[in-house]
Design an enzyme around this catalytic site. Structure first.
Site, PDB file in Angstrom:
ATOM      1  N   GLU A   1     -10.862   1.234  -0.908  1.00 44.43           N
ATOM      2  CA  GLU A   1      -9.981   0.099  -0.658  1.00 44.43           C
ATOM      3  C   GLU A   1     -10.692  -1.081  -0.011  1.00 44.43           C
ATOM      4  O   GLU A   1     -10.716  -1.207   1.207  1.00 44.43           O
ATOM      5  CB  GLU A   1      -8.748   0.509   0.150  1.00 44.43           C
ATOM      6  CG  GLU A   1      -8.983   1.362   1.374  1.00 44.43           C
ATOM      7  CD  GLU A   1      -7.654   1.729   2.057  1.00 44.43           C
ATOM      8  OE1 GLU A   1      -6.694   0.953   2.004  1.00 44.43           O
ATOM      9  OE2 GLU A   1      -7.611   2.810   2.666  1.00 44.43           O
TER      10      GLU A   1
ATOM     11  N   ASP B   1       0.872  -1.171   0.000  1.00 44.89           N
ATOM     12  CA  ASP B   1       0.000   0.000   0.000  1.00 44.89           C
ATOM     13  C   ASP B   1       0.913   1.227   0.000  1.00 44.89           C
ATOM     14  O   ASP B   1       1.743   1.379   0.904  1.00 44.89           O
ATOM     15  CB  ASP B   1      -0.889  -0.037   1.254  1.00 44.89           C
ATOM     16  CG  ASP B   1      -2.008   0.993   1.205  1.00 44.89           C
ATOM     17  OD1 ASP B   1      -1.875   2.012   0.491  1.00 44.89           O
ATOM     18  OD2 ASP B   1      -3.021   0.787   1.908  1.00 44.89           O
TER      19      ASP B   1
ATOM     20  N   HIS C   1     -11.498   6.280   2.239  1.00 42.67           N
ATOM     21  CA  HIS C   1     -11.464   7.554   2.954  1.00 42.67           C
ATOM     22  C   HIS C   1     -11.315   8.722   2.002  1.00 42.67           C
ATOM     23  O   HIS C   1     -10.623   8.624   0.990  1.00 42.67           O
ATOM     24  CB  HIS C   1     -10.296   7.553   3.946  1.00 42.67           C
ATOM     25  CG  HIS C   1      -9.010   7.014   3.352  1.00 42.67           C
ATOM     26  ND1 HIS C   1      -8.036   7.826   2.877  1.00 42.67           N
ATOM     27  CD2 HIS C   1      -8.583   5.741   3.121  1.00 42.67           C
ATOM     28  CE1 HIS C   1      -7.048   7.078   2.399  1.00 42.67           C
ATOM     29  NE2 HIS C   1      -7.344   5.807   2.517  1.00 42.67           N
TER      30      HIS C   1
ATOM     31  N   GLU D   1      -6.750  -1.153  -4.114  1.00 46.11           N
ATOM     32  CA  GLU D   1      -7.067   0.247  -3.808  1.00 46.11           C
ATOM     33  C   GLU D   1      -6.721   1.168  -4.970  1.00 46.11           C
ATOM     34  O   GLU D   1      -5.665   1.033  -5.587  1.00 46.11           O
ATOM     35  CB  GLU D   1      -6.287   0.718  -2.570  1.00 46.11           C
ATOM     36  CG  GLU D   1      -6.558   2.175  -2.195  1.00 46.11           C
ATOM     37  CD  GLU D   1      -5.832   2.617  -0.929  1.00 46.11           C
ATOM     38  OE1 GLU D   1      -4.795   2.016  -0.603  1.00 46.11           O
ATOM     39  OE2 GLU D   1      -6.313   3.571  -0.291  1.00 46.11           O
TER      40      GLU D   1
ATOM     41  N   HIS E   1      -6.525  10.999   5.803  1.00 49.54           N
ATOM     42  CA  HIS E   1      -7.899  10.738   6.255  1.00 49.54           C
ATOM     43  C   HIS E   1      -8.557  12.073   6.573  1.00 49.54           C
ATOM     44  O   HIS E   1      -8.281  12.677   7.604  1.00 49.54           O
ATOM     45  CB  HIS E   1      -7.906   9.813   7.466  1.00 49.54           C
ATOM     46  CG  HIS E   1      -7.507   8.417   7.111  1.00 49.54           C
ATOM     47  ND1 HIS E   1      -8.419   7.426   6.857  1.00 49.54           N
ATOM     48  CD2 HIS E   1      -6.289   7.865   6.917  1.00 49.54           C
ATOM     49  CE1 HIS E   1      -7.786   6.316   6.537  1.00 49.54           C
ATOM     50  NE2 HIS E   1      -6.491   6.547   6.558  1.00 49.54           N
TER      51      HIS E   1
ATOM     52  N   ASP F   1      -3.277   7.476  -3.332  1.00 52.70           N
ATOM     53  CA  ASP F   1      -3.115   6.322  -2.443  1.00 52.70           C
ATOM     54  C   ASP F   1      -3.562   5.100  -3.241  1.00 52.70           C
ATOM     55  O   ASP F   1      -4.669   5.088  -3.797  1.00 52.70           O
ATOM     56  CB  ASP F   1      -4.031   6.580  -1.224  1.00 52.70           C
ATOM     57  CG  ASP F   1      -3.981   5.503  -0.160  1.00 52.70           C
ATOM     58  OD1 ASP F   1      -3.296   4.490  -0.351  1.00 52.70           O
ATOM     59  OD2 ASP F   1      -4.653   5.698   0.874  1.00 52.70           O
TER      60      ASP F   1
HETATM   61 CO   LIG Z   1      -5.926   4.305   1.723  1.00 53.77          CO
END
Ligand SMILES: [Co+2]
Length: 298
Positions: free
Chosen positions: A188, A84, A155, A283, A163, A95
């Protein structure tokens, strides 16, 4: 200063490039710290900055492990390896995550996470409720014979914030807010076996930290370290590895311990699947539009 949309797209291109490059390097016996440092080094070479430490999470570790300095750990035979990674360009974040499966028995979990992500993306446009997307993710997983992790979510992101408040659940939980055009979200899904407990619990520290608050500190080096952390990483998570490189030796280690014990820093725990079953993850980051979304990490 760059146009925000241009910065987000640039971060997204770097993130997807690095994600695809690291996949081919992952195999049994490879050192975890090598994966982390390759990912973070390539991000910097391509003109971005890591938005958080590269997470390499094995099997039932769902999230939040990065290597400490000199990590001896290697990728185990037959494991499920999640990478990740986050990139920021002038604070604008992309992300993304991928799973490499070294045991054909768990390939179904990777497919479930990827399909759930694709279906979620197809359903996203301005006005859709987050809970609806969670329902789509859960149904896609069940159709594949997998189950989502109930207490992990996607998020919304904002400048220098991974976040930024609103979540996108992986189950039809009562997240009643609707997505708005222009919002940047990371989606994700995490997939596990249907017989698993399907939730994560806190484990040991994962070597990932974030600045929390300024306090009076006794050591001169601890004070300097905190200033460096605040100016370099701001409101983004960082690795102890990165700090140890700038403040090497036992003196640096003592200063860092002081920052953690005085609670200037928050230490993220690893998130472990409660029943120790393997977890796969997929993700992407995307910008919500009136009639769909633009996936920036495709
Ligand atoms: Co994330």
């Amino acid at each position: 200063m760059m146009d925000p949309l241009e910065a987000i797209r640039r971060a997204g291109r770097i993130a997807s490039n690095v994600r695809e490059r690291i996949r081919s390097r992952i195999d049994a016996g490879v050192r975890i710290i090598q994966i982390c440092e390759d990912v973070e080094g390539w991000i910097r070479e391509l003109g971005g900055q890591p938005a958080f430490p590269c997470n390499v999470d094995i099997d039932h570790v769902a999230a939040h492990y990065t290597s400490p300095p000199q990590d001896p750990m290697t990728v185990p035979e037959g494991s499920l390896v999640k990478v990740d990674l986050g990139v920021h360009v002038e604070g604008y974040i992309a992300d993304t995550a991928t799973t490499v499966c070294l045991d054909p028995r768990y390939e179904v979990l990777v497919e479930a996470a990827e399909e759930a992500l694709e279906e979620a993306i197809r359903s996203i446009r301005a006005g859709v409720r987050a809970s609806e997307i969670g329902g789509i993710i859960e149904r896609a997983m069940k159709r594949r014979g997998a189950a989502p992790i109930r207490n992990l979510t996607g998020h919304r992101m904002a400048r220098y914030l991974v976040h930024a408040g609103e979540a996108i659940p992986n189950i039809p939980a009562p997240h009643l807010h609707r997505l708005r055009a222009g919002d940047l979200y990371a989606v994700e899904p995490f997939a596990t076996l249907p017989e698993a407990s399907g939730e994560v619990v806190d484990g040991p520290p994962g070597n990932i930290y974030i600045f929390k608050k300024k306090k009076s500190l006794s050591g001169e080096m601890a004070r300097e370290m905190l200033r460096t952390i605040q100016s370099e990483y701001r409101t983004l998570p960082f690795a102890y590895r990165w700090v140890a490189r700038r403040f090497p030796g036992p003196e640096g280690e003592r200063a860092f311990v002081e920052l953690v014990s005085s609670r200037c820093l928050y230490s993220y725990p690893q998130l472990l699947e409660r029943s120790c079953r393997p977890v796969a993850q997929a993700e992407h980051s995307l910008i919500v539009t009136e009639d769909g979304c633009e996936v920036i990490t495709a």
